[in-house]
Design a protein around this motif. Structure first.
Motif, mmCIF file in Angstrom:
data_model
loop_
_atom_site.group_PDB
_atom_site.id
_atom_site.type_symbol
_atom_site.label_atom_id
_atom_site.label_comp_id
_atom_site.label_asym_id
_atom_site.label_seq_id
_atom_site.Cartn_x
_atom_site.Cartn_y
_atom_site.Cartn_z
ATOM 1 N N ALA A 114 48.599 44.480 44.115
ATOM 2 C CA ALA A 114 47.480 43.578 44.424
ATOM 3 C C ALA A 114 46.254 43.922 43.576
ATOM 4 O O ALA A 114 45.586 43.023 43.047
ATOM 5 C CB ALA A 114 47.140 43.653 45.909
ATOM 6 N N LEU A 115 45.973 45.205 43.438
ATOM 7 C CA LEU A 115 44.828 45.611 42.623
ATOM 8 C C LEU A 115 45.029 45.235 41.162
ATOM 9 O O LEU A 115 44.108 44.729 40.510
ATOM 10 C CB LEU A 115 44.596 47.126 42.756
ATOM 11 C CG LEU A 115 43.945 47.576 44.051
ATOM 12 C CD1 LEU A 115 44.077 49.079 44.223
ATOM 13 C CD2 LEU A 115 42.488 47.168 44.101
ATOM 14 N N ARG A 116 46.229 45.453 40.639
ATOM 15 C CA ARG A 116 46.503 45.103 39.235
ATOM 16 C C ARG A 116 46.336 43.610 38.990
ATOM 17 O O ARG A 116 45.758 43.197 37.987
ATOM 18 C CB ARG A 116 47.922 45.539 38.858
ATOM 19 C CG ARG A 116 47.955 46.822 38.078
ATOM 20 C CD ARG A 116 49.301 47.018 37.422
ATOM 21 N NE ARG A 116 50.401 46.848 38.351
ATOM 22 C CZ ARG A 116 51.038 47.828 38.957
ATOM 23 N NH1 ARG A 116 50.693 49.059 38.727
ATOM 24 N NH2 ARG A 116 52.021 47.589 39.790
ATOM 25 N N ARG A 117 46.850 42.794 39.933
ATOM 26 C CA ARG A 117 46.714 41.332 39.769
ATOM 27 C C ARG A 117 45.252 40.919 39.787
ATOM 28 O O ARG A 117 44.816 40.077 39.005
ATOM 29 C CB ARG A 117 47.481 40.595 40.872
ATOM 30 C CG ARG A 117 48.948 40.437 40.598
ATOM 31 C CD ARG A 117 49.574 39.403 41.501
ATOM 32 N NE ARG A 117 49.402 39.675 42.908
ATOM 33 C CZ ARG A 117 50.359 40.164 43.708
ATOM 34 N NH1 ARG A 117 51.553 40.422 43.243
ATOM 35 N NH2 ARG A 117 50.112 40.356 44.976
ATOM 36 N N ARG A 118 44.472 41.509 40.681
ATOM 37 C CA ARG A 118 43.061 41.118 40.802
ATOM 38 C C ARG A 118 42.257 41.560 39.583
ATOM 39 O O ARG A 118 41.414 40.833 39.064
ATOM 40 C CB ARG A 118 42.472 41.705 42.082
ATOM 41 C CG ARG A 118 41.031 41.298 42.339
ATOM 42 C CD ARG A 118 40.907 39.786 42.532
ATOM 43 N NE ARG A 118 39.548 39.353 42.569
ATOM 44 C CZ ARG A 118 38.821 39.211 43.671
ATOM 45 N NH1 ARG A 118 39.348 39.459 44.828
ATOM 46 N NH2 ARG A 118 37.582 38.813 43.598
ATOM 47 N N VAL A 119 42.522 42.768 39.118
ATOM 48 C CA VAL A 119 41.810 43.294 37.960
ATOM 49 C C VAL A 119 42.098 42.455 36.714
ATOM 50 O O VAL A 119 41.238 42.277 35.857
ATOM 51 C CB VAL A 119 42.197 44.777 37.732
ATOM 52 C CG1 VAL A 119 41.748 45.270 36.381
ATOM 53 C CG2 VAL A 119 41.601 45.639 38.827
ATOM 54 N N ALA A 120 43.301 41.906 36.638
ATOM 55 C CA ALA A 120 43.698 41.123 35.464
ATOM 56 C C ALA A 120 43.012 39.759 35.415
ATOM 57 O O ALA A 120 42.985 39.124 34.362
ATOM 58 C CB ALA A 120 45.212 40.934 35.452
ATOM 59 N N ARG A 121 42.450 39.315 36.537
ATOM 60 C CA ARG A 121 41.790 38.005 36.527
ATOM 61 C C ARG A 121 40.503 38.072 35.726
ATOM 62 O O ARG A 121 39.762 39.057 35.795
ATOM 63 C CB ARG A 121 41.511 37.568 37.968
ATOM 64 C CG ARG A 121 42.793 37.198 38.650
ATOM 65 C CD ARG A 121 42.762 36.714 40.053
ATOM 66 N NE ARG A 121 41.565 36.344 40.729
ATOM 67 C CZ ARG A 121 41.481 36.324 42.056
ATOM 68 N NH1 ARG A 121 42.508 36.656 42.800
ATOM 69 N NH2 ARG A 121 40.373 35.946 42.638
ATOM 70 N N PRO A 122 40.223 37.025 34.949
ATOM 71 C CA PRO A 122 39.026 37.055 34.087
ATOM 72 C C PRO A 122 37.706 37.083 34.867
ATOM 73 O O PRO A 122 36.703 37.523 34.328
ATOM 74 C CB PRO A 122 39.140 35.773 33.257
ATOM 75 C CG PRO A 122 40.182 34.943 33.900
ATOM 76 C CD PRO A 122 41.012 35.823 34.773
ATOM 77 N N ASP A 123 37.719 36.661 36.126
ATOM 78 C CA ASP A 123 36.480 36.636 36.904
ATOM 79 C C ASP A 123 36.222 37.943 37.654
ATOM 80 O O ASP A 123 35.279 38.039 38.424
ATOM 81 C CB ASP A 123 36.504 35.462 37.891
ATOM 82 C CG ASP A 123 37.588 35.597 38.954
ATOM 83 O OD1 ASP A 123 38.587 36.313 38.709
ATOM 84 O OD2 ASP A 123 37.446 34.974 40.026
ATOM 85 N N PHE A 124 37.050 38.971 37.423
ATOM 86 C CA PHE A 124 36.877 40.232 38.146
ATOM 87 C C PHE A 124 35.617 40.951 37.673
ATOM 88 O O PHE A 124 35.496 41.292 36.498
ATOM 89 C CB PHE A 124 38.095 41.140 37.956
ATOM 90 C CG PHE A 124 38.008 42.422 38.733
ATOM 91 C CD1 PHE A 124 38.084 42.402 40.114
ATOM 92 C CD2 PHE A 124 37.823 43.630 38.091
ATOM 93 C CE1 PHE A 124 37.998 43.577 40.841
ATOM 94 C CE2 PHE A 124 37.740 44.808 38.807
ATOM 95 C CZ PHE A 124 37.826 44.782 40.189
ATOM 96 N N PRO A 125 34.658 41.205 38.591
ATOM 97 C CA PRO A 125 33.388 41.808 38.179
ATOM 98 C C PRO A 125 33.430 43.328 38.057
ATOM 99 O O PRO A 125 32.482 43.936 37.603
ATOM 100 C CB PRO A 125 32.439 41.397 39.315
ATOM 101 C CG PRO A 125 33.326 41.298 40.507
ATOM 102 C CD PRO A 125 34.658 40.807 39.996
ATOM 103 N N GLY A 126 34.493 43.952 38.490
ATOM 104 C CA GLY A 126 34.575 45.408 38.478
ATOM 105 C C GLY A 126 34.431 45.962 39.877
ATOM 106 O O GLY A 126 33.931 45.304 40.780
#
Length: 161
Positions: A114-126
């Motif tokens: 889940a973390l990897r998928r979210r981090v890969a999204r272009p809108d992930f702010p960190g």
């Protein structure tokens, strides 16, 4: 020059009204985020499941990671991460490869995915540095060396805000 700002709130008790007004001021000044009741309830559910040792906490935390703002994660992710590490430590020792078809994935791998998928999204702010440090500390103190290494590798790949 000193600036003055006021806020007012209606709540069932004076203490709750003061708390709501204080939150409004913190949000207005950029020191806090108004997370919303839905996000707070979801985070509370993840914490309750994790503290009860329920493996459903991983699914709930994974959904929280994928659907809520990173600011919400700090409320629940440490509890789910600690459960994931404990669950990994109690699993029979095996290679760190994926489980055979039909077997349940480990709690830790579910959160990592889940973390990897979210981090890969272009809108992930960190991720907030304080949360990153919490996850790092939990991983560093895990009882199982394999779980600790897997968690440290996962944390290493998370970008900070």
């Amino acid at each position: 020059a000193m600036r003055t700002r006021t806020a007012s709130a209606v709540a069932p008790t004076l203490k709750a009204a003061r708390g709501a007004a204080a939150l409004e001021l913190l949000v207005a000044e950029g020191f806090a985020e108004d997370l919303g009741i839905r996000a707070l309830n979801r985070a509370a559910r993840v914490c309750a499941l994790a503290k009860a040792g329920d493996r459903e906490a991983a699914r709930a935390a994974a959904a929280l990671v994928e659907e809520e703002a990173p600011a919400v994660w700090s409320l629940a992710l440490p509890d789910a991460w600690a459960l994931a590490l404990a669950s990994r430590a109690s699993e029979p020792s095996s290679s760190s490869t994926a489980p055979p078809p039909g077997e349940e994935r480990s709690v830790l791998s579910e959160l990592e995915t889940a973390l990897r998928r979210r981090v890969a999204r272009p809108d992930f702010p960190g991720m907030a540095p304080a949360l990153w440090e919490q996850l790092l500390d939990l991983a560093a103190h895990a009882a199982c060396g394999g779980a600790s290494r897997a968690a440290l590798e996962a944390v290493d790949r998370l970008p900070l805000s």
